[in-house]
Design a protein around this motif. Structure first.
Motif: not given
Length: 287
Positions: A230-242
């Motif tokens: 897996s590759a991922k990036a943490e997302v800040r400043g937005a509400q998490a979708p399902p």
């Protein structure tokens, strides 16, 4: 009919492979696009093999069965004639024994016929073997979905130590579309800080962290889904979708930690927008 079980099983598996590789793009859930010709050839070979197995089985059922019936018919006639002669010779002295022997022989004959008939059904195998066709039928009718958040979360935090270095310059224009793999590599290892001041656009599915954080994630494969990482990036400043929702995140890189350090992983993106999108035909990135 049960003798044809292997042929049916081969035909179902071959048809399932052809369905996902020749008549649709579903094969991209499991392997890279370059492997499509091999899947098509494999599926066609299995279908042809099933036809060959069915022909051979049909011939084997016809030839031995016909000869066996003639042989048994001849044996029965000869046995009856021999016993008839024996009965005439002993007619007076051993009439009672003859009757008893005839009865006994008749009983034995019936028993042998029954036993032979039961044996004739045996080579077909147990009826429960037909249940082996159910997984192949399910694969044909209901192809499994692509790997998602469950697979990504099970993966151990292992990353190749590619070392810190200077990466090539990014294309001009904003936003720039990047894969999650490239974004992570540049964020963690690029000494030239090519992401600084650039607006990036990342597409993947949503996963969650134990502390309430959420990530846009993509699975990377070299050959097929079996070797996915897996590759991922943490997302800040937005509400998490399902969880498992596919999204496109547009934002800027938020530096964390030193180059090549554990603190720099996973990279962080400050989101300007999060848009829900359909799962792409090819859900995996090439590693």
């Amino acid at each position: 009919m049960r003798r044809y079980g292997p042929a049916v099983l081969l035909a179902l598996v071959g048809a399932a492979i052809l369905r996902v590789s020749l008549f649709s793009e579903l094969y991209l859930r499991y392997v890279q696009a370059g492997l499509r010709p091999y899947l098509v050839v494999s599926g066609a070979a299995l279908v042809l093999l099933s036809a060959a197995v069915a022909v051979v089985t049909n011939r084997a059922d016809e030839e031995p069965g016909h000869g066996d019936e003639e042989g048994r018919a001849g044996h029965g006639d000869g046995d009856e004639e021999g016993r008839a002669g024996h009965g005439d010779g002993d007619e007076e002295g051993r009439a009672g024994h003859g009757d008893g022997d005839d009865d006994g022989h008749a009983g034995h004959g019936d028993g042998d016929d029954d036993g032979h008939a039961g044996h004739g059904h045996g080579p077909g195998g147990p009826r429960v073997a037909w249940f082996l066709t159910l997984p192949a039928l399910a694969l044909l009718l209901f192809p499994p979905p692509a790997l998602g958040s469950y697979s990504a979360e099970r993966e151990a935090a292992q990353r190749a130590a590619r070392g810190v270095g200077t990466f090539p310059a990014l294309p001009s224009g904003n936003p720039v579309d990047l894969t999650l793999g490239e974004f992570g590599s540049r964020a963690v290892y690029d000494s030239g800080r090519s992401l600084k001041g650039r607006t990036v656009r990342l597409t993947g599915f949503v996963t969650r962290g134990g502390d309430g954080t959420w990530y846009v994630t993509r699975l990377l494969v070299s050959c097929c889904a079996a070797d996915a990482t897996s590759a991922k990036a943490e997302v800040r400043g937005a509400q998490a979708p399902p969880v498992d929702t596919w999204v496109t995140v547009t934002g800027t890189w938020h530096p964390e930690g030193g180059l090549g350090s554990d603190a720099a992983w996973p990279p962080v993106v400050d989101a300007r927008s999060v848009r829900q999108v359909a799962q792409p035909d090819s859900p995996y990135e090439k590693r």
